[in-house]
Design a protein around this motif. Structure first.
Motif, PDB file in Angstrom:
ATOM      1  N   VAL A  10       0.837  -1.208   0.000  1.00 58.50           N
ATOM      2  CA  VAL A  10       0.000   0.000   0.000  1.00 58.50           C
ATOM      3  C   VAL A  10       0.868   1.254   0.000  1.00 58.50           C
ATOM      4  N   ALA A  11       1.911   1.254   0.835  1.00 57.14           N
ATOM      5  CA  ALA A  11       2.726   2.453   1.000  1.00 57.14           C
ATOM      6  C   ALA A  11       3.613   2.731  -0.213  1.00 57.14           C
ATOM      7  N   ASP A  12       4.137   1.673  -0.842  1.00 50.71           N
ATOM      8  CA  ASP A  12       5.052   1.856  -1.970  1.00 50.71           C
ATOM      9  C   ASP A  12       4.893   0.657  -2.902  1.00 50.71           C
ATOM     10  N   PRO A  13       3.777   0.571  -3.598  1.00 50.34           N
ATOM     11  CA  PRO A  13       3.415  -0.656  -4.320  1.00 50.34           C
ATOM     12  C   PRO A  13       4.406  -1.082  -5.390  1.00 50.34           C
ATOM     13  N   ASP A  14       5.124  -0.129  -5.992  1.00 47.34           N
ATOM     14  CA  ASP A  14       6.035  -0.481  -7.072  1.00 47.34           C
ATOM     15  C   ASP A  14       7.460  -0.744  -6.602  1.00 47.34           C
ATOM     16  N   ARG A  15       7.663  -0.726  -5.283  1.00 50.61           N
ATOM     17  CA  ARG A  15       8.974  -1.060  -4.742  1.00 50.61           C
ATOM     18  C   ARG A  15       9.253  -2.544  -5.004  1.00 50.61           C
ATOM     19  N   THR A  16      10.494  -2.873  -5.335  1.00 56.29           N
ATOM     20  CA  THR A  16      10.846  -4.265  -5.626  1.00 56.29           C
ATOM     21  C   THR A  16      10.969  -5.058  -4.327  1.00 56.29           C
ATOM     22  N   ALA A  17      10.166  -6.101  -4.217  1.00 55.20           N
ATOM     23  CA  ALA A  17      10.207  -6.976  -3.047  1.00 55.20           C
ATOM     24  C   ALA A  17      11.126  -8.161  -3.266  1.00 55.20           C
ATOM     25  N   LEU A  18      11.159  -8.677  -4.485  1.00 51.53           N
ATOM     26  CA  LEU A  18      11.862  -9.928  -4.765  1.00 51.53           C
ATOM     27  C   LEU A  18      12.484  -9.878  -6.144  1.00 51.53           C
ATOM     28  N   VAL A  19      13.709 -10.394  -6.218  1.00 54.99           N
ATOM     29  CA  VAL A  19      14.379 -10.581  -7.502  1.00 54.99           C
ATOM     30  C   VAL A  19      14.777 -12.048  -7.601  1.00 54.99           C
ATOM     31  N   PHE A  20      14.416 -12.678  -8.698  1.00 53.71           N
ATOM     32  CA  PHE A  20      14.801 -14.076  -8.922  1.00 53.71           C
ATOM     33  C   PHE A  20      14.974 -14.293 -10.406  1.00 53.71           C
ATOM     34  N   ASP A  21      16.143 -14.815 -10.768  1.00 55.65           N
ATOM     35  CA  ASP A  21      16.435 -15.140 -12.168  1.00 55.65           C
ATOM     36  C   ASP A  21      16.177 -13.940 -13.080  1.00 55.65           C
ATOM     37  N   GLY A  22      16.543 -12.749 -12.604  1.00 53.13           N
ATOM     38  CA  GLY A  22      16.407 -11.541 -13.402  1.00 53.13           C
ATOM     39  C   GLY A  22      15.030 -10.911 -13.404  1.00 53.13           C
ATOM     40  N   ARG A  23      14.038 -11.581 -12.820  1.00 52.08           N
ATOM     41  CA  ARG A  23      12.683 -11.016 -12.793  1.00 52.08           C
ATOM     42  C   ARG A  23      12.446 -10.314 -11.468  1.00 52.08           C
ATOM     43  N   GLU A  24      11.969  -9.090 -11.531  1.00 46.86           N
ATOM     44  CA  GLU A  24      11.681  -8.307 -10.337  1.00 46.86           C
ATOM     45  C   GLU A  24      10.185  -8.364 -10.033  1.00 46.86           C
ATOM     46  N   THR A  25       9.861  -8.661  -8.784  1.00 46.56           N
ATOM     47  CA  THR A  25       8.473  -8.719  -8.325  1.00 46.56           C
ATOM     48  C   THR A  25       8.239  -7.588  -7.345  1.00 46.56           C
ATOM     49  N   THR A  26       7.236  -6.780  -7.588  1.00 46.04           N
ATOM     50  CA  THR A  26       6.942  -5.652  -6.702  1.00 46.04           C
ATOM     51  C   THR A  26       6.166  -6.133  -5.476  1.00 46.04           C
ATOM     52  N   TYR A  27       6.081  -5.239  -4.489  1.00 41.98           N
ATOM     53  CA  TYR A  27       5.281  -5.556  -3.307  1.00 41.98           C
ATOM     54  C   TYR A  27       3.815  -5.735  -3.680  1.00 41.98           C
ATOM     55  N   ARG A  28       3.314  -4.942  -4.611  1.00 40.97           N
ATOM     56  CA  ARG A  28       1.924  -5.098  -5.043  1.00 40.97           C
ATOM     57  C   ARG A  28       1.701  -6.500  -5.617  1.00 40.97           C
ATOM     58  N   GLU A  29       2.625  -6.941  -6.477  1.00 40.50           N
ATOM     59  CA  GLU A  29       2.494  -8.254  -7.105  1.00 40.50           C
ATOM     60  C   GLU A  29       2.614  -9.387  -6.090  1.00 40.50           C
ATOM     61  N   LEU A  30       3.566  -9.272  -5.190  1.00 40.56           N
ATOM     62  CA  LEU A  30       3.763 -10.324  -4.192  1.00 40.56           C
ATOM     63  C   LEU A  30       2.569 -10.421  -3.251  1.00 40.56           C
ATOM     64  N   ASP A  31       2.103  -9.291  -2.782  1.00 39.99           N
ATOM     65  CA  ASP A  31       0.955  -9.269  -1.874  1.00 39.99           C
ATOM     66  C   ASP A  31      -0.290  -9.824  -2.565  1.00 39.99           C
ATOM     67  N   GLY A  32      -0.504  -9.436  -3.809  1.00 42.88           N
ATOM     68  CA  GLY A  32      -1.676  -9.903  -4.533  1.00 42.88           C
ATOM     69  C   GLY A  32      -1.636 -11.400  -4.796  1.00 42.88           C
ATOM     70  N   ALA A  33      -0.457 -11.914  -5.185  1.00 46.10           N
ATOM     71  CA  ALA A  33      -0.330 -13.351  -5.448  1.00 46.10           C
ATOM     72  C   ALA A  33      -0.583 -14.160  -4.183  1.00 46.10           C
ATOM     73  N   ALA A  34      -0.040 -13.707  -3.059  1.00 48.38           N
ATOM     74  CA  ALA A  34      -0.252 -14.415  -1.794  1.00 48.38           C
ATOM     75  C   ALA A  34      -1.720 -14.387  -1.384  1.00 48.38           C
ATOM     76  N   ASP A  35      -2.388 -13.260  -1.618  1.00 49.20           N
ATOM     77  CA  ASP A  35      -3.808 -13.140  -1.266  1.00 49.20           C
ATOM     78  C   ASP A  35      -4.662 -14.093  -2.106  1.00 49.20           C
ATOM     79  N   ARG A  36      -4.350 -14.182  -3.393  1.00 47.21           N
ATOM     80  CA  ARG A  36      -5.137 -15.065  -4.257  1.00 47.21           C
ATOM     81  C   ARG A  36      -4.861 -16.541  -3.956  1.00 47.21           C
ATOM     82  N   LEU A  37      -3.607 -16.880  -3.667  1.00 45.74           N
ATOM     83  CA  LEU A  37      -3.316 -18.267  -3.299  1.00 45.74           C
ATOM     84  C   LEU A  37      -3.982 -18.613  -1.972  1.00 45.74           C
ATOM     85  N   ALA A  38      -4.021 -17.658  -1.041  1.00 45.72           N
ATOM     86  CA  ALA A  38      -4.731 -17.891   0.223  1.00 45.72           C
ATOM     87  C   ALA A  38      -6.205 -18.168  -0.044  1.00 45.72           C
TER      88      ALA A  38
END
Length: 512
Positions: A10-38
């Protein structure tokens, strides 16, 4: 823990939370994916308190799965993907996991033992089923009881098979903030940028590859394994501030001809772990001269799975190599909120400063109990203190030095091998009467398990055949050298004289 991720989303949605194999995942993307899997997990009947096995190597799916499980108030059970069937059966059956998140190449091992467990469904994170799960409607809420059971982190022990350490989200968040407090005297506001190639199914990898960066609003630069070229690329490209590796890892980086060309000006908290090679003033000086005065190698921390493994900080003791000139291994001061004593092994009484004894710990990250193991819990947790079985001393500045695990612990390339676990697995062979496992030195791996085995009278079982059989029952790093013996030396009370066996093994150990 998921609440912190949601906060940054919410505070900084486009901040990079995770980098793996060259792909950057933002906090918005990580939070949303976890919510949908939940949401998908809830639709499959997973409820608060249910255990979910996460049987994955380092990958983004691991983080999403862990966060989704915690969102539900369910229990995260990280499972080593290197496990063979016997080890996998134990942890899934003991935890009572109702669902497992795995991968295609690991699925056969799960299916082999599934009938002996409570697992009713397996989700493969590298298939279309995973994509379908992430397309589910969001769960929408976040479990907010910080003291509810949130994870079972399995650890070996001095008796029998591994035990589940009960940890809560309070333990996780406290550990993350403790790590944050020890990274620098004036930490940057943008959070921890941590490069992690330690397996995140280990609690140390969880701390450095998930908890510390995500709670602080930083970035996890996650690698599938140790790769010196990829590590240097990640350190430079993503302005990494901290990493934990063995002394051997840092020496390998120092030997790379392209090290001098790299901009590692952000790398202010390089942490090391002295497993086989030890951190010395010479190694530290070589690193400082190569990288710069801002980057000083320090020991990472003292800890164990039961304490969430980040109990001390060495920050501030590196000047003049103060931390490297005393007893090995210098662990520094307890992190704020944690208390450490050294007590007499027999009486439990506190010992004077400088004397060696058992390290005992209390604090906000100590396990609640061992899962379904009341006797082990009572033996380890006494009057609020965790009795670790480790040997240590405290100096007149209040700093802890770690002097070794209990006498039987074996360290293979930094990984813990518990003799009783190997003995238990060997004992499952129908021709094995008894087994005793001790450590022998190994130039490449630090130590190696060495097993003395008694077989039933008349058995034609050979050491080679037993070794092949054992290879299907345990991870490769646990496999012992096997020697068949007619008798095992016993004490007057019927216990095996492991000191005698250890001396014998050192005389006869095979070439590395």
């Amino acid at each position: 823990m998921p609440g912190h991720v949601h906060h940054w989303a919410v505070a900084d949605p486009d901040r990079t939370a995770l980098v793996f194999d060259g792909r950057e995942t933002t906090y918005r993307e990580l939070d949303g994916a976890a919510d949908r899997l939940a949401g998908w997990l809830a639709a499959r009947g997973v409820r608060p308190g249910d255990r979910v096995g996460v049987h994955l190597p380092n990958c983004p799916q691991f983080l999403i799965a862990m966060l989704a499980v915690l969102r539900l108030g369910a229990v995260h059970v990280p499972v080593n993907p290197m496990f063979k069937a016997a080890e996998l059966r134990h942890e899934l059956a003991d935890s009572g996991a109702c669902l497992v998140i795995s991968r295609t190449e690991l699925a056969a091992a799960v299916e082999e033992i599934r009938v002996e467990t409570a697992v009713r469904e397996v989700l493969l994170a590298d298939t279309d089923d995973w994509d379908d799960a992430l397309a589910h409607a969001p769960h929408g809420t976040i479990a907010d009881d910080p003291d509810a059971l949130a994870a079972l982190n399995y650890t070996g022990g001095t008796t029998g098979m591994p035990k589940g350490c009960e940890h809560t989200q309070r333990h996780m968040v406290y550990t993350a903030t403790a790590i944050d407090s020890g990274r620098a005297t004036e930490p940057a506001p943008e959070g921890i940028v941590s490069l992690c190639y330690l397996p995140v199914f280990w609690i140390a990898g969880e701390n450095l590859g998930i908890l510390a960066p995500l709670v602080s609003g930083g970035t996890s630069v996650l690698l599938p394994r140790w790769d010196p070229a990829a590590v240097l690329d990640g350190l430079e490209r993503y302005r990494v501030t901290t990493m934990a590796g063995t002394v051997e890892n840092y020496l390998e980086l120092l030997d790379r001809p392209d090290l001098a060309e790299r901009d590692l000006s952000a790398f202010t908290a390089p942490l090391t772990v002295s497993f086989i090679r030890k951190l010395t003033p010479e190694v530290r000086d070589r690193w400082r001269r190569a990288v710069g005065n801002h980057s000083v190698l320090r020991e990472a921390s003292y800890g164990m799975t039961e304490t969430h493994t980040s109990d001390t900080s060495t920050l501030g003791f590196q000047d003049g190599d103060h931390d490297l000139l005393g007893e090995p291994t210098f662990c520094g001061l307890p992190v704020p909120g944690t208390d450490i004593m050294v007590v007499d092994f027999a009486t439990g009484e506190p010992l004077p400063l400088g004397e060696r004894g058992e390290i005992v710990v209390r604090g906000p990250s100590v396990l609640t109990r061992y899962w379904r193991a009341p006797e082990a819990t009572a033996a380890a947790l006494r009057e609020g203190w965790l009795h670790t079985g480790d040997i240590g001393s405290i100096d007149d500045e209040g700093c802890l030095s770690y002097l070794g695990r209990d006498k039987d612990m074996i360290k293979v390339n930094g990984m813990s091998v518990f003799p009783t676990e190997v003995e238990t697995l060997l004992g499952r062979h129908p021709d094995v009467v008894a087994a005793a496992v001790v450590a022998v030195p190994d130039e490449r791996r630090g130590q190696r398990p060495y097993a003395y085995v008694r077989t039933v009278p008349g058995s034609t079982l050979t050491a080679e055949a037993l070794g092949k059989w054992a290879g299907a029952s345990m991870a490769a790093y646990k496999l012992p050298v096997i020697e068949l013996t007619d008798e095992l030396p016993l004490t007057a009370t019927g216990k095996i004289r492991k000191t005698e066996l250890s001396a014998r093994a050192r005389r006869t150990r095979p070439a590395p």
